[in-house]
Design an enzyme around this catalytic site. Structure first.
Site, mmCIF file in Angstrom:
data_model
loop_
_atom_site.group_PDB
_atom_site.id
_atom_site.type_symbol
_atom_site.label_atom_id
_atom_site.label_comp_id
_atom_site.label_asym_id
_atom_site.label_seq_id
_atom_site.Cartn_x
_atom_site.Cartn_y
_atom_site.Cartn_z
ATOM 1 N N THR A 74 0.800 -1.226 0.000
ATOM 2 C CA THR A 74 0.000 0.000 0.000
ATOM 3 C C THR A 74 0.828 1.270 0.000
ATOM 4 O O THR A 74 0.639 2.150 -0.855
ATOM 5 C CB THR A 74 -0.953 -0.012 1.214
ATOM 6 N N GLU A 143 -0.213 13.315 5.135
ATOM 7 C CA GLU A 143 -0.167 14.008 6.419
ATOM 8 C C GLU A 143 1.265 14.271 6.877
ATOM 9 O O GLU A 143 1.499 14.666 8.018
ATOM 10 C CB GLU A 143 -0.948 13.222 7.474
#
Length: 407
Positions: A74, A143
């Site tokens: 991922t 983030e």
């Protein structure tokens, strides 16, 4: 020609020139909404399990599949989609990895929010460096402060946040006044990946996740249409990799070949990163390098060329890759469940094929593209946003047959 006639003619010409219609201005760059469905296999498209997804595929642009980068995990692939760089180049070479200077990176812990791990330039930084605004909903890497900046709008990952709430936040960002409105918005949906890991890719949980995600796509499209934004918004739906089921008994133990004390495994499963204990390098290499039953091992610089993998210092000296449907393990590690959905297999394995669909003003309707590499998504995004891309490993060429003339 009399002087009076000449003067009158000049006046008429001047008046006519002043009334000439200026050339039409170039159309404004579209807004781009990029949606990732973690772990969604290319074979789901057209299966009837996701009607909204199927409608996008039937009426918009569809690739046969999107080829993931190695390893098919991922974090490496989402950051490749964002930068157009192979994991070997951008440095996120695994979900969990070790750096000789920085120590350990664990994808769901604070270490992953240290910008020193993240190389290259993600598309949200590329856009904002050139005056645009970006908003990201949970995209891996978004983030983190990379190169001194984050997206203008971002939220820390919260796996409990429902799909509909995520969609509504994207739509709320689009409702902002024009001067504050993002031109690039990303949406990350991990529910199918999580359910497949827990119970298998065809389990009831996984099928429910597909239905939930598809309802979210329908909500997003309805929201764009209600705002009249569907005519000015390019919607791209893709995945980072596919999925395959692995049975608990389909496992091979590396410490059956060499004593456990000789091995320092950094991670295992579909991909194993391996170091030999000090002084035991020759013993370990002699035992594990080469082809074995349902897996193979290489020195890091000798992996298959098509993987573009093996130069980064964060890659352990030996890389072992399980065959589709298998895992490489150590006896001291936890016992695995009877059935579990997994990824991390070789990118050329059919089960790892990812999804690419697109619709909007920049894309030709009902267009089918051959498979292309996921490094090509970054230059596509830069093209749609009409910005200059940073250096990358991709190419716009495979997408050209699907693109309208936009500039």
């Amino acid at each position: 020609m009399s002087p009076a006639f000449r003067i009158a003619l000049l006046v008429l010409l001047a008046l006519f020139a002043g009334c000439t219609t200026p050339p039409p201005a170039a159309p404004a760059a579209p807004t781009v909404v990029l949606v990732s469905i973690d772990g969604l296999p290319a074979a789901v498209v057209g299966s009837g399990r996701m009607p909204t997804l199927d409608a996008i595929a039937a009426t918009g642009t569809r690739a046969d599949w999107l080829a993931p980068s190695y390893p098919t995990l991922t974090f490496p692939n989402h950051y490749t989609l964002a930068t157009g760089l192979r994991p070997d180049r951008h440095g996120i070479v695994h979900n969990n990895m070790r750096d000789p200077v920085l120590g350990m990176f664990v994808s769901k812990e604070a270490s992953a929010r240290d910008g020193r791990w993240w190389g290259g330039e993600p598309i949200w930084n590329t856009l904002q460096r050139q005056g645009g605004i970006a908003a990201t909903m949970f995209w891996p890497g978004s983030e983190v402060e990379i190169g001194g900046q984050r997206p203008r709008y971002w939220l820390p990952f919260d796996g409990k946040k429902p799909v509909e709430a995520r969609v509504d936040q994207v739509l709320a960002w689009l409702d902002l006044p024009r001067e504050r409105r993002p031109r690039l918005l990303t949406l990350y949906l991990e529910q199918y990946d999580v359910a497949s890991h827990a119970a298998g890719m065809h389990s009831a949980q996984a099928m429910q996740a597909l239905a939930t995600i598809d309802a979210g796509l329908a909500r997003l499209r309805a929201g764009l249409q209600a705002r009249g934004l569907d005519r000015t918004t390019d919607l791209i739906v893709l995945s980072d990799h596919g999925m395959a089921d692995v049975r608990g008994e389909d496992i091979r133990y590396l410490d059956d070949l060499v004593p456990d004390a000789a091995l320092q495994a950094e991670y295992g499963g579909q991909v194993m990163g391996l170091r030999a204990a000090p002084g035991r390098e020759a013993e370990v290499e002699a035992a594990v390098l080469g082809r074995h039953d349902h897996y193979a091992c290489w020195r890091k610089g000798e992996t298959p060329p098509g993987w573009h993998f093996g130069r980064n210092p964060r890659i352990p000296p030996i890389v072992c890759q399980a065959d589709d449907g298998w895992r490489v393990w150590l006896h001291r590690w936890p016992k695995q469940p009877a059935l579990k959905g997994e990824h991390g297999f070789a990118p050329e394995d059919p089960g790892m094929r990812a999804v690419f669909l697109a619709t909007g003003p920049s894309f030709r309707p009902r267009t089918r593209l051959p498979a292309f590499d996921n490094v090509d998504v970054y230059p596509l995004l830069a093209h749609l946003l009409r910005i200059q891309p940073a250096a990358n490993d991709g190419s716009l060429s495979p997408l050209l047959p699907a693109l309208r003339e936009t500039r």
